[in-house]
Design an enzyme around this catalytic site. Sequence first.
Site, PDB file in Angstrom:
ATOM      1  N   GLU A  70      -4.837  -7.746  15.158  1.00 60.89           N
ATOM      2  CA  GLU A  70      -4.533  -6.084  15.061  1.00 60.89           C
ATOM      3  C   GLU A  70      -5.501  -5.281  15.020  1.00 60.89           C
ATOM      4  O   GLU A  70      -5.173  -4.206  15.265  1.00 60.89           O
ATOM      5  CB  GLU A  70      -3.881  -6.266  13.323  1.00 60.89           C
ATOM      6  CG  GLU A  70      -2.823  -5.379  13.381  1.00 60.89           C
ATOM      7  CD  GLU A  70      -1.730  -5.097  11.693  1.00 60.89           C
ATOM      8  OE1 GLU A  70      -0.370  -4.893  11.953  1.00 60.89           O
ATOM      9  OE2 GLU A  70      -2.251  -5.462  10.935  1.00 60.89           O
ATOM     10  N   HIS A 123      -4.929 -34.626  17.347  1.00 58.12           N
ATOM     11  CA  HIS A 123      -3.996 -35.384  17.449  1.00 58.12           C
ATOM     12  C   HIS A 123      -2.738 -34.899  17.547  1.00 58.12           C
ATOM     13  O   HIS A 123      -1.689 -35.166  18.394  1.00 58.12           O
ATOM     14  CB  HIS A 123      -3.032 -36.244  16.419  1.00 58.12           C
ATOM     15  CG  HIS A 123      -3.655 -37.416  15.876  1.00 58.12           C
ATOM     16  ND1 HIS A 123      -4.144 -38.861  16.458  1.00 58.12           N
ATOM     17  CD2 HIS A 123      -5.383 -36.652  14.599  1.00 58.12           C
ATOM     18  CE1 HIS A 123      -5.205 -39.320  15.783  1.00 58.12           C
ATOM     19  NE2 HIS A 123      -5.934 -38.142  15.130  1.00 58.12           N
ATOM     20  N   LYS A 156       0.929  -0.803   0.073  1.00 50.30           N
ATOM     21  CA  LYS A 156      -0.186  -0.359  -0.377  1.00 50.30           C
ATOM     22  C   LYS A 156       0.727   0.864   0.046  1.00 50.30           C
ATOM     23  O   LYS A 156       0.794   2.308  -0.629  1.00 50.30           O
ATOM     24  CB  LYS A 156      -0.686   0.021   1.715  1.00 50.30           C
ATOM     25  CG  LYS A 156      -2.015   0.904   1.688  1.00 50.30           C
ATOM     26  CD  LYS A 156      -2.736   1.079   2.075  1.00 50.30           C
ATOM     27  CE  LYS A 156      -3.750   2.285   2.975  1.00 50.30           C
ATOM     28  NZ  LYS A 156      -4.909   1.625   4.263  1.00 50.30           N
ATOM     29  N   GLU A 175      10.242  -4.349   4.931  1.00 52.01           N
ATOM     30  CA  GLU A 175      10.587  -5.830   4.582  1.00 52.01           C
ATOM     31  C   GLU A 175      10.319  -6.253   2.895  1.00 52.01           C
ATOM     32  O   GLU A 175      11.046  -6.326   1.964  1.00 52.01           O
ATOM     33  CB  GLU A 175      10.010  -7.005   5.283  1.00 52.01           C
ATOM     34  CG  GLU A 175       9.887  -6.866   6.383  1.00 52.01           C
ATOM     35  CD  GLU A 175       9.387  -6.066   7.459  1.00 52.01           C
ATOM     36  OE1 GLU A 175       8.765  -5.213   7.221  1.00 52.01           O
ATOM     37  OE2 GLU A 175       8.818  -6.152   8.277  1.00 52.01           O
ATOM     38  N   LYS A 207       9.687  -1.644  14.555  1.00 55.81           N
ATOM     39  CA  LYS A 207       9.967  -0.601  13.309  1.00 55.81           C
ATOM     40  C   LYS A 207      11.029   0.305  13.125  1.00 55.81           C
ATOM     41  O   LYS A 207      12.005   0.522  12.908  1.00 55.81           O
ATOM     42  CB  LYS A 207       8.497  -0.572  12.101  1.00 55.81           C
ATOM     43  CG  LYS A 207       8.039  -1.626  11.233  1.00 55.81           C
ATOM     44  CD  LYS A 207       7.527  -0.578  11.059  1.00 55.81           C
ATOM     45  CE  LYS A 207       5.380  -0.948  11.103  1.00 55.81           C
ATOM     46  NZ  LYS A 207       4.979  -0.264   9.070  1.00 55.81           N
ATOM     47  N   GLY A 246      -5.198  -2.709   5.522  1.00 54.15           N
ATOM     48  CA  GLY A 246      -3.887  -3.506   4.600  1.00 54.15           C
ATOM     49  C   GLY A 246      -4.765  -4.944   5.355  1.00 54.15           C
ATOM     50  O   GLY A 246      -4.912  -5.746   3.809  1.00 54.15           O
ATOM     51  N   ARG A 247      -5.557  -4.818   6.297  1.00 57.87           N
ATOM     52  CA  ARG A 247      -5.446  -6.471   6.655  1.00 57.87           C
ATOM     53  C   ARG A 247      -7.363  -6.647   5.994  1.00 57.87           C
ATOM     54  O   ARG A 247      -7.399  -8.042   6.368  1.00 57.87           O
ATOM     55  CB  ARG A 247      -5.832  -7.007   8.267  1.00 57.87           C
ATOM     56  CG  ARG A 247      -6.121  -5.378   8.977  1.00 57.87           C
ATOM     57  CD  ARG A 247      -6.153  -5.617   9.961  1.00 57.87           C
ATOM     58  NE  ARG A 247      -6.029  -4.910  11.267  1.00 57.87           N
ATOM     59  CZ  ARG A 247      -5.678  -3.860  11.359  1.00 57.87           C
ATOM     60  NH1 ARG A 247      -4.904  -3.276  10.968  1.00 57.87           N
ATOM     61  NH2 ARG A 247      -6.542  -2.643  12.368  1.00 57.87           N
TER      62      ARG A 247
HETATM   63  C1  G6Q Z   1      -2.794  -4.797   7.865  1.00 58.38           C
HETATM   64  C2  G6Q Z   1      -1.737  -3.210   7.882  1.00 58.38           C
HETATM   65  C3  G6Q Z   1      -0.220  -4.215   7.673  1.00 58.38           C
HETATM   66  C4  G6Q Z   1       0.003  -3.829   6.773  1.00 58.38           C
HETATM   67  C5  G6Q Z   1       1.628  -3.959   5.944  1.00 58.38           C
HETATM   68  C6  G6Q Z   1       2.049  -4.122   4.420  1.00 58.38           C
HETATM   69  O1  G6Q Z   1      -3.201  -3.448   8.644  1.00 58.38           O
HETATM   70  O2  G6Q Z   1      -1.499  -2.357   7.719  1.00 58.38           O
HETATM   71  O3  G6Q Z   1      -0.439  -5.857   7.809  1.00 58.38           O
HETATM   72  O4  G6Q Z   1      -0.788  -4.554   5.336  1.00 58.38           O
HETATM   73  O5  G6Q Z   1       2.218  -3.541   7.022  1.00 58.38           O
HETATM   74  O6  G6Q Z   1       1.759  -2.832   4.616  1.00 58.38           O
HETATM   75  P1  G6Q Z   1       1.909  -2.354   3.042  1.00 58.38           P
HETATM   76  O7  G6Q Z   1       1.148  -2.899   1.831  1.00 58.38           O
HETATM   77  O8  G6Q Z   1       1.928  -0.196   2.882  1.00 58.38           O
HETATM   78  O9  G6Q Z   1       3.327  -2.665   2.230  1.00 58.38           O
END
Ligand code: G6Q
Length: 551
Positions: free
Chosen positions: A363, A394, A215, A221, A514, A277-278
């Site tokens: 989250e 199990h 996003k 990462e 972070k 994001g989620r």
């Molecule tokens: C989700 C969070 C988080 C996000 C990641 C990746 O709700 O905001 O998990 O999706 O940190 O972020 P980017 O899409 O900006 O790389």
Amino acid sequence: MAAQAQRLTKPPKTRQKAWSALASHYKKVSKLHLQQLFADDPKRGERLAVEAVGFYLDYSKNRVTDETLRLLLQLAEESGLRARIDAMFRGEKINITEKRAVLHVALRAPRGTSIVVDGKNVVPEVHAVLDRMADFSNRVRSGEWTGHTGKRIRNVINVGIGGSDLGPVMAYEALKHYSDRAMTFRFVSNIDGTDFAEAVRDLDPSETLFIISSKTFTTLETMTNAHTAREWSLAGLGGDEKSVAKHFVAVSTNTAEVTKFGIDTANMFEFWDWVGGRYSMDSAIGLSTMVAIGPENFQAMLNGFHQMDEHFRTAPFRQNLPVLLGLLGIWYNDFFGAQTVAVLPYEQYLKRFPAYLQQLTMESNGKHVTLDGKKVRHDTGPIYWGEPGTNGQHSFYQLIHQGTRLIPCDFIAFSKPLNPLGRHHDMLIANVCAQTEALAFGKTPAQVEAEGTPKWLVPHRVFEGNRPSNTILADELTPETLGKLVAMYEHAVFSQGAIWNIDSFDQWGVELGKVLAQRIIPELESKTEPQLLHDSSTNSLIRYYRNSRQS
Ligand code: G6Q
């Protein structure tokens, strides 16, 4: 709009009434056994079930009476849940700490409908992106889109993390049955180089396309993995920079950063700041899903999401699947003090669903202050965990059956198997029924003794029962069903967040680590040991790593 958002920051005045009524009610009913509840009402199993949008939810094996349900529903009303639902669907900025609308429901709104954010109907933009995604997916799937050397694309790697990874991985695994088996799909998320190395080790760069999903397009990462992917791709394609346009596409809200990376914005699929994001697996973040299963199946998934959205928006709370699930969760979390919820899908394709739900639930609702910044007065989000059945049986089910902790469970199963093989499916479903039955009713000392068990062994073989569970049944795991399932949990999380009066849509808790990592990276990489100003534990860990790396 601002005034509306402000109003929502105040907890409804009547909130405490339902909470205290539930607290005294809890004292009366907490010891009631499910054996008793079922014996007193032979129709309980039929009565405490809801069938809606193709799902059957059996919630009769919960430690609730009619009065509990009445009070929980009252809690929902008094907490202003209805107003919060309407505010979300109206596009109000209910994510107050980030001043954003929360409109994942717009991602699956049918063409021609209208949802307005800041005076603009966003549904046409959503469909414009979906159309571009469909065109791109069709070109890759048909072989029309070729790589730099003219070979068709056979491998697709999604590079992303968190919300830009967990949804795509889960959806790919869940819908693998519907995917193009001639293609390979992989997902790279971890900054651990192993993740990338293992993902590409047997792939040919000339047949490999990377979808960089971020996003912000600044996530450490993802950008590190994206640059490594770029080097790997270029190295395999003779270093021609022009190849990037054929082997990299981006999903992002950040055009400037995408351009800086060298991806042609013609190959960028956008989404919007009102998609968390989620909550983004059904946005352009789902591009890998669409390439895997095709645009029609993706649309079917969106239809499933939308059906559950409409159910959540319009069904009375008493018959509302997400609201009921949310309320039952609150009952155990806040009154029984249960700390976790187990999610147990009896469907191998849903093997990543618990991991996906962990982010969605934890989250969203792992928050310690209310909307107005005051310390919460009740526990918020529980810990979610789980594994697909029957494997868990199990391993950790022992603790659920005979341990000392109360663990409410969600069992998820489908009437029809996607891979019918002899008696497998009947046996699988028999296990769902058996587990929920055993958890609820247990096995008394008298029953154990009657089997001829020696006296000393009896306590070990007793099952106290009274372990609550929900059973969610659907016909078959299709793209549409998956959409409904995800939306059901999204809205259950929303319902709980509304009742706890927290912001379910921010994630400030991931920031501190972070920032600290950014400070530590140069301390690990510098040639000579820098002055370390952390605490003595962190300083020692850094020194130990620096020394052992060099030895
Ligand atoms: C989700 C969070 C988080 C996000 C990641 C990746 O709700 O905001 O998990 O999706 O940190 O972020 P980017 O899409 O900006 O790389």
